[in-house]
Design an enzyme around this catalytic site. Structure first.
Site, PDB file in Angstrom:
ATOM      1  N   GLU A   9       4.327   6.820   6.410  1.00 21.11           N
ATOM      2  CA  GLU A   9       4.166   7.453   4.781  1.00 21.11           C
ATOM      3  C   GLU A   9       4.677   8.775   4.974  1.00 21.11           C
ATOM      4  OE1 GLU A   9       3.406   6.042   2.035  1.00 21.11           O
ATOM      5  OE2 GLU A   9       3.165   4.083   2.729  1.00 21.11           O
ATOM      6  N   CYS A  32       2.099  -5.663  10.087  1.00 25.14           N
ATOM      7  CA  CYS A  32       1.981  -4.649   8.988  1.00 25.14           C
ATOM      8  C   CYS A  32       3.582  -4.358   8.497  1.00 25.14           C
ATOM      9  CB  CYS A  32       1.235  -3.400   9.314  1.00 25.14           C
ATOM     10  SG  CYS A  32       1.374  -2.034   8.204  1.00 25.14           S
ATOM     11  N   SER A  57       0.778  -1.253   0.037  1.00 22.01           N
ATOM     12  CA  SER A  57       0.016   0.116  -0.059  1.00 22.01           C
ATOM     13  C   SER A  57       0.856   1.360   0.069  1.00 22.01           C
ATOM     14  CB  SER A  57      -1.058   0.060   1.487  1.00 22.01           C
ATOM     15  OG  SER A  57      -0.174  -0.152   2.367  1.00 22.01           O
TER      16      SER A  57
END
Length: 271
Positions: A152, A183, A11
Site C-alpha cells: 500500500e 492475499c 481492502s
C-alpha cells in the site's frame, strides 16, 4: 449478453492483481473497482468490522449496476463471502476456492504453504478448503501482517521489502513445495517471495486463478459483454489518495486508468 460491468472489491490495491489477469483473459469486459485503502489493511481487524466494511464495498458496487461481484480480497472472502453470496441475486465470486484447487494440482509432495493476513490465517479457511478437497495434503499457514503495508505504501522494490519478506518467510523455507499467495496484495511482492522460497517452490496466485472461474460463470449465466462493443470505460475508486493509488495501479497494469476518490458513507447515504 449482459453489457454491465463486473465489480471488484478489495481492502486496497491488492485486488489489482486479479484485475490484471482479467484484462489479459477477458479484455472486452468492463470493470468497476473499489479499493478501501483508507482502512487497509483488513487482516488485523476483528471479523465484525471486516464484515461491516465489506458490505459497504458491496453496496457501493451495487449502485454501479454491476452484473457480478468479485471478492478480490482473501480476508473479505474468509469473513463475508458466504453471507454476501447468499444475500445477492447476482454471482459473487471469492478467491479462496480457486487458489486451493490450483495448489492441490501443483503440489508434488502434498506439502502446501499458505501465506495470508492474520484474519485469513486465523479463520483456517485455506486448510479446511484444501483438506476437504484432498485430505492427504498437509497445509502450513503463516500470517504475514507486514506485507500489505509494504504494498500500500508502494515499497515493493525496496530493501525494506526484501528484509521483511526474508525475515517473515524463513520459517517456511524447506517445508513446502507449493505456496499459496493467500492475499491479493502479495503478487506485487512475488519476485522477492520467489527468491526467498527458492526456484523449486511453485507460487500460486489465488487471484489469477479466480479469473478462470469468472470466465466459466460468465459463460454459464450467459452474461458475457458483447464483443461488438469496442468502447469500454473501466473505473477505479479508492477511499484514500488518488495519486498513490494511480501510481501503483498504472505501474502494475501498464496502462493509464481513471481513478476517483470516494467516501463510502457519503456515496451510500446519497442512495
Amino acid at each position: 449478453m449482459d453489457n454491465r460491468p463486473i465489480g471488484f472489491l478489495d481492502s486496497g490495491v491488492g485486488g489489482l492483481t486479479v484485475v490484471k489477469e482479467l484484462m489479459r483473459q477477458l479484455p472486452h469486459e468492463e470493470i468497476v473497482y473499489i479499493g478501501d485503502s483508507a482502512r487497509a489493511p483488513y487482516g488485523p481487524r476483528p471479523a465484525d468490522q471486516i464484515r461491516e466494511y465489506t458490505w459497504e464495498l458491496v453496496n457501493f458496487l451495487l449502485t454501479k449496476n454491476v452484473k457480478m461481484i468479485v471478492f478480490a480480497c482473501n480476508t473479505a472472502t474468509a469473513v463475508a463471502w458466504e453471507e454476501v453470496k447468499a444475500a445477492l441475486d447476482i454471482p459473487v465470486i471469492g478467491v479462496i476456492l480457486p487458489g486451493s484447487s490450483a495448489a492441490i494440482k501443483a503440489t508434488r509432495h502434498k506439502k502446501i504453504g499458505v501465506i495470508a493476513t492474520p484474519m485469513t490465517v486465523t479463520s483456517d479457511i485455506y486448510r479446511k478448503k484444501v483438506e476437504s478437497l484432498d485430505p492427504s495434503v498437509r497445509v502450513t499457514s503463516l500470517a504475514c501482517p507486514r506485507f500489505v503495508p509494504l504494498v500500500e505504501s508502494n515499497e515493493t522494490g525496496s530493501s525494506l521489502a526484501k528484509k521483511v519478506v526474508y525475515e517473515t518467510l524463513t520459517p517456511l523455507k524447506g517445508r513446502v513445495d507449493t505456496l499459496v499467495l493467500g492475499c491479493t496484495h502479495y503478487p506485487l511482492l512475488r519476485p522477492i517471495i520467489q527468491n526467498v522460497m527458492g526456484p523449486d517452490v511453485k507460487l500460486i496466485d489465488s487471484g489469477a486463478e479466480t479469473v478462470r472461474d469468472i470466465s466459466v460463470l460468465l459463460n454459464y449465466f450467459e452474461i458475457n459483454r458483447s464483443r461488438e462493443l469496442n468502447h469500454k470505460q473501466d473505473v477505479f475508486y479508492t477511499t484514500a489518495g488518488v495519486a498513490s493509488f494511480q501510481t501503483i495501479a498504472e505501474n502494475w497494469l501498464h496502462q493509464s486508468i481513471s481513478v476517483e476518490h470516494v467516501s463510502l458513507k457519503e456515496a451510500l447515504s446519497d442512495e
